[in-house]
Motif scaffolding. Structure first.
Motif, PDB file in Angstrom:
ATOM      1  N   LYS A 237       0.719  -1.137  -0.066  1.00  0.00           N
ATOM      2  CA  LYS A 237       0.100  -0.064   0.085  1.00  0.00           C
ATOM      3  C   LYS A 237       0.892   1.095   0.185  1.00  0.00           C
ATOM      4  CE  LYS A 237      -3.970  -2.478   0.304  1.00  0.00           C
ATOM      5  NZ  LYS A 237      -4.302  -2.794  -0.988  1.00  0.00           N
ATOM      6  N   VAL A 238       2.012   0.944   0.822  1.00  0.00           N
ATOM      7  CA  VAL A 238       3.069   2.315   0.669  1.00  0.00           C
ATOM      8  C   VAL A 238       3.455   2.406  -0.753  1.00  0.00           C
ATOM      9  CG1 VAL A 238       5.242   3.173   1.531  1.00  0.00           C
ATOM     10  CG2 VAL A 238       3.833   1.961   2.924  1.00  0.00           C
ATOM     11  N   GLY A 239       3.831   1.403  -1.623  1.00  0.00           N
ATOM     12  CA  GLY A 239       4.040   1.494  -3.036  1.00  0.00           C
ATOM     13  C   GLY A 239       3.083   2.130  -3.748  1.00  0.00           C
ATOM     14  N   GLU A 240       1.723   1.636  -3.659  1.00  0.00           N
ATOM     15  CA  GLU A 240       0.466   1.964  -4.480  1.00  0.00           C
ATOM     16  C   GLU A 240       0.501   3.685  -3.965  1.00  0.00           C
ATOM     17  OE1 GLU A 240      -2.672  -0.224  -3.142  1.00  0.00           O
ATOM     18  OE2 GLU A 240      -1.923  -1.941  -4.128  1.00  0.00           O
ATOM     19  N   THR A 241       0.847   4.092  -3.013  1.00  0.00           N
ATOM     20  CA  THR A 241       0.628   5.464  -2.746  1.00  0.00           C
ATOM     21  C   THR A 241       1.622   6.384  -3.339  1.00  0.00           C
ATOM     22  OG1 THR A 241      -0.175   5.189  -0.209  1.00  0.00           O
ATOM     23  CG2 THR A 241       0.759   7.395  -0.825  1.00  0.00           C
ATOM     24  N   LEU A 242       2.705   5.902  -3.588  1.00  0.00           N
ATOM     25  CA  LEU A 242       3.892   6.449  -4.411  1.00  0.00           C
ATOM     26  C   LEU A 242       3.428   6.489  -5.787  1.00  0.00           C
ATOM     27  CD1 LEU A 242       7.062   5.081  -2.614  1.00  0.00           C
ATOM     28  CD2 LEU A 242       6.201   7.520  -2.424  1.00  0.00           C
ATOM     29  N   MET A 243       2.866   5.307  -6.219  1.00  0.00           N
ATOM     30  CA  MET A 243       2.582   5.153  -7.644  1.00  0.00           C
ATOM     31  C   MET A 243       1.344   6.175  -8.033  1.00  0.00           C
ATOM     32  SD  MET A 243       2.718   1.017  -8.112  1.00  0.00           S
ATOM     33  CE  MET A 243       2.204   1.077  -9.830  1.00  0.00           C
ATOM     34  N   ASP A 244       0.740   6.751  -6.949  1.00  0.00           N
ATOM     35  CA  ASP A 244      -0.476   7.535  -7.322  1.00  0.00           C
ATOM     36  C   ASP A 244       0.050   9.081  -7.359  1.00  0.00           C
ATOM     37  OD1 ASP A 244      -2.411   5.698  -7.267  1.00  0.00           O
ATOM     38  OD2 ASP A 244      -2.874   5.932  -5.115  1.00  0.00           O
ATOM     39  N   ILE A 245       1.174   9.292  -7.272  1.00  0.00           N
ATOM     40  CA  ILE A 245       1.966  10.583  -7.176  1.00  0.00           C
ATOM     41  C   ILE A 245       1.887  11.072  -8.761  1.00  0.00           C
ATOM     42  CG2 ILE A 245       3.951  11.934  -7.022  1.00  0.00           C
ATOM     43  CD1 ILE A 245       4.636  10.565  -4.496  1.00  0.00           C
ATOM     44  N   THR A 246       1.306  12.254  -9.160  1.00  0.00           N
ATOM     45  CA  THR A 246       1.425  12.523 -10.439  1.00  0.00           C
ATOM     46  C   THR A 246       2.008  13.830 -10.509  1.00  0.00           C
ATOM     47  OG1 THR A 246      -0.779  13.488 -10.077  1.00  0.00           O
ATOM     48  CG2 THR A 246      -0.951  11.332 -11.190  1.00  0.00           C
TER      49      THR A 246
ATOM     50  N   THR B 116      11.157   2.462 -12.428  1.00  0.00           N
ATOM     51  CA  THR B 116      12.041   1.930 -12.357  1.00  0.00           C
ATOM     52  C   THR B 116      12.033   0.495 -12.438  1.00  0.00           C
ATOM     53  OG1 THR B 116      11.915   1.851  -9.935  1.00  0.00           O
ATOM     54  CG2 THR B 116      13.212   3.480 -10.800  1.00  0.00           C
ATOM     55  N   GLY B 117      10.835   0.054 -12.859  1.00  0.00           N
ATOM     56  CA  GLY B 117      10.448  -1.463 -12.941  1.00  0.00           C
ATOM     57  C   GLY B 117       9.883  -1.859 -11.660  1.00  0.00           C
ATOM     58  N   SER B 118      10.004  -1.226 -10.395  1.00  0.00           N
ATOM     59  CA  SER B 118       9.055  -1.571  -9.307  1.00  0.00           C
ATOM     60  C   SER B 118       9.330  -0.684  -8.243  1.00  0.00           C
ATOM     61  CB  SER B 118       9.764  -2.981  -8.746  1.00  0.00           C
ATOM     62  OG  SER B 118       9.339  -3.125  -7.338  1.00  0.00           O
ATOM     63  N   PHE B 119       8.048  -0.389  -7.420  1.00  0.00           N
ATOM     64  CA  PHE B 119       8.035   0.698  -6.469  1.00  0.00           C
ATOM     65  C   PHE B 119       9.084   0.390  -5.502  1.00  0.00           C
ATOM     66  CE2 PHE B 119       4.263  -1.976  -5.291  1.00  0.00           C
ATOM     67  CZ  PHE B 119       4.770  -2.447  -3.780  1.00  0.00           C
ATOM     68  N   GLN B 120       9.706  -0.755  -5.136  1.00  0.00           N
ATOM     69  CA  GLN B 120      10.433  -1.179  -4.237  1.00  0.00           C
ATOM     70  C   GLN B 120      11.990  -0.340  -4.682  1.00  0.00           C
ATOM     71  OE1 GLN B 120      10.940  -5.123  -2.946  1.00  0.00           O
ATOM     72  NE2 GLN B 120       8.746  -5.437  -2.556  1.00  0.00           N
ATOM     73  N   HIS B 121      12.019  -0.057  -5.849  1.00  0.00           N
ATOM     74  CA  HIS B 121      13.367   0.621  -6.605  1.00  0.00           C
ATOM     75  C   HIS B 121      13.561   2.132  -6.036  1.00  0.00           C
ATOM     76  CE1 HIS B 121      14.439  -3.332  -7.811  1.00  0.00           C
ATOM     77  NE2 HIS B 121      13.848  -3.434  -8.737  1.00  0.00           N
ATOM     78  N   TRP B 122      12.166   2.727  -5.692  1.00  0.00           N
ATOM     79  CA  TRP B 122      12.169   4.179  -5.589  1.00  0.00           C
ATOM     80  C   TRP B 122      12.746   4.598  -3.956  1.00  0.00           C
ATOM     81  CZ3 TRP B 122       6.504   4.217  -7.408  1.00  0.00           C
ATOM     82  CH2 TRP B 122       6.251   4.503  -8.432  1.00  0.00           C
TER      83      TRP B 122
ATOM     84  N   VAL C 245       8.078   2.640   4.357  1.00  0.00           N
ATOM     85  CA  VAL C 245       7.561   1.661   4.914  1.00  0.00           C
ATOM     86  C   VAL C 245       8.227   1.436   6.400  1.00  0.00           C
ATOM     87  CG1 VAL C 245       7.834  -1.124   5.008  1.00  0.00           C
ATOM     88  CG2 VAL C 245       7.574   0.114   2.880  1.00  0.00           C
ATOM     89  N   VAL C 246       9.285   1.831   6.727  1.00  0.00           N
ATOM     90  CA  VAL C 246       9.668   1.790   8.140  1.00  0.00           C
ATOM     91  C   VAL C 246       8.876   2.965   8.974  1.00  0.00           C
ATOM     92  CG1 VAL C 246      11.662   2.213   9.718  1.00  0.00           C
ATOM     93  CG2 VAL C 246      12.006   1.100   7.659  1.00  0.00           C
ATOM     94  N   GLU C 247       8.803   4.101   8.485  1.00  0.00           N
ATOM     95  CA  GLU C 247       8.147   4.940   9.398  1.00  0.00           C
ATOM     96  C   GLU C 247       6.599   4.676   9.450  1.00  0.00           C
ATOM     97  OE1 GLU C 247       9.363   7.591  11.008  1.00  0.00           O
ATOM     98  OE2 GLU C 247      11.172   6.593  10.417  1.00  0.00           O
ATOM     99  N   THR C 248       6.058   4.264   8.254  1.00  0.00           N
ATOM    100  CA  THR C 248       4.524   3.838   8.330  1.00  0.00           C
ATOM    101  C   THR C 248       4.348   2.761   9.647  1.00  0.00           C
ATOM    102  OG1 THR C 248       4.272   4.389   6.207  1.00  0.00           O
ATOM    103  CG2 THR C 248       2.731   2.797   7.305  1.00  0.00           C
ATOM    104  N   ALA C 249       5.274   1.729   9.597  1.00  0.00           N
ATOM    105  CA  ALA C 249       5.077   0.900  10.485  1.00  0.00           C
ATOM    106  C   ALA C 249       5.526   1.172  11.973  1.00  0.00           C
ATOM    107  CB  ALA C 249       6.246  -0.477  10.129  1.00  0.00           C
ATOM    108  N   ARG C 250       6.525   2.293  12.103  1.00  0.00           N
ATOM    109  CA  ARG C 250       6.798   2.792  13.323  1.00  0.00           C
ATOM    110  C   ARG C 250       5.632   3.408  13.957  1.00  0.00           C
ATOM    111  NH1 ARG C 250       9.051   7.606  15.592  1.00  0.00           N
ATOM    112  NH2 ARG C 250       9.002   8.510  13.270  1.00  0.00           N
ATOM    113  N   HIS C 251       4.963   4.366  13.115  1.00  0.00           N
ATOM    114  CA  HIS C 251       3.753   5.062  13.506  1.00  0.00           C
ATOM    115  C   HIS C 251       2.783   4.606  14.046  1.00  0.00           C
ATOM    116  CE1 HIS C 251       5.601   9.192  13.169  1.00  0.00           C
ATOM    117  NE2 HIS C 251       6.343   8.915  12.299  1.00  0.00           N
ATOM    118  N   VAL C 252       2.436   3.523  13.110  1.00  0.00           N
ATOM    119  CA  VAL C 252       1.293   2.677  13.373  1.00  0.00           C
ATOM    120  C   VAL C 252       1.571   1.922  14.791  1.00  0.00           C
ATOM    121  CG1 VAL C 252      -0.059   0.677  12.578  1.00  0.00           C
ATOM    122  CG2 VAL C 252       0.625   2.550  11.053  1.00  0.00           C
TER     123      VAL C 252
END
Length: 173
Positions: free
Chosen positions: A34-43, A49-55, A62-69
């Motif tokens: 879902k973090v990757g999907e959020t980045l993909m929604d940026i217009t 790069t072939g995968s949002f994981q490469h951004w 991912v780290v900060e989202t997990a930490r805050h949750v």
């Protein structure tokens, strides 16, 4: 705590995560995709790069989202996400460790013929051209580093319920 459920596409991470959540009190599922999907929604969009994981922003987000949750909810986060590039895993796990967040890293594994059969017969997603492309990268990661960095759970001849129970019992010990 984070229970990270890794493995190739089609091995059963999402299904297993939902079942693990039911077996661990105060557990929630946080899908890092879902973090990757959020980045993909940026217009107009980030350079592909072939995968949002490469951004570069994906891993620290991912780290900060997990930490805050976790700070907000406590309990356990169950995170299904295939991370097959060692450097990406190192960045994520180091970031979580820096915040004092313990991680139990599990890799769901199945033999190649089982994986192909599951991908082709997936009733929810149907046959996929995307998921088979990740079988060889998974196999290479497994040989090089992944199976040494996680608790491997062979799912070849086991139901999702059996796999989830094994993971939940390991976490509770």
């Amino acid at each position: 705590m984070i229970v990270w459920i890794n493995g190739t596409h089609g091995v059963g991470k999402t299904t297993t995560s939902a079942l693990v959540q039911q077996l661990i009190p105060d557990a929630r599922v946080l899908d890092a995709e879902k973090v990757g999907e959020t980045l993909m929604d940026i217009t107009p969009g980030l350079p592909w790069t072939g995968s949002f994981q490469h951004w570069p922003p994906w891993r620290p987000l991912v780290v900060e989202t997990a930490r805050h949750v976790l700070e907000y909810t406590g309990g356990t986060l169950v995170m299904p996400m295939a991370v097959l590039i060692e450097q990406h895993w190192r960045e994520i796990s180091a970031g979580l460790a820096q915040h004092g967040i313990p991680v139990r890293h599990f890799v769901l594994h199945a033999d190649l013929s089982t994986l192909r059969r599951r991908i082709e017969s997936d009733a929810d997603l149907g046959p996929s051209a995307f998921r088979p492309q990740h079988l060889e990268p998974y196999a290479a990661a497994s040989r090089a580093w992944l199976h040494h960095e996680a608790e491997v759970v062979d799912t070849t001849h086991r139901t999702p319920d059996e796999v989830a129970l094994q993971i939940a019992e390991a976490v509770k010990r």
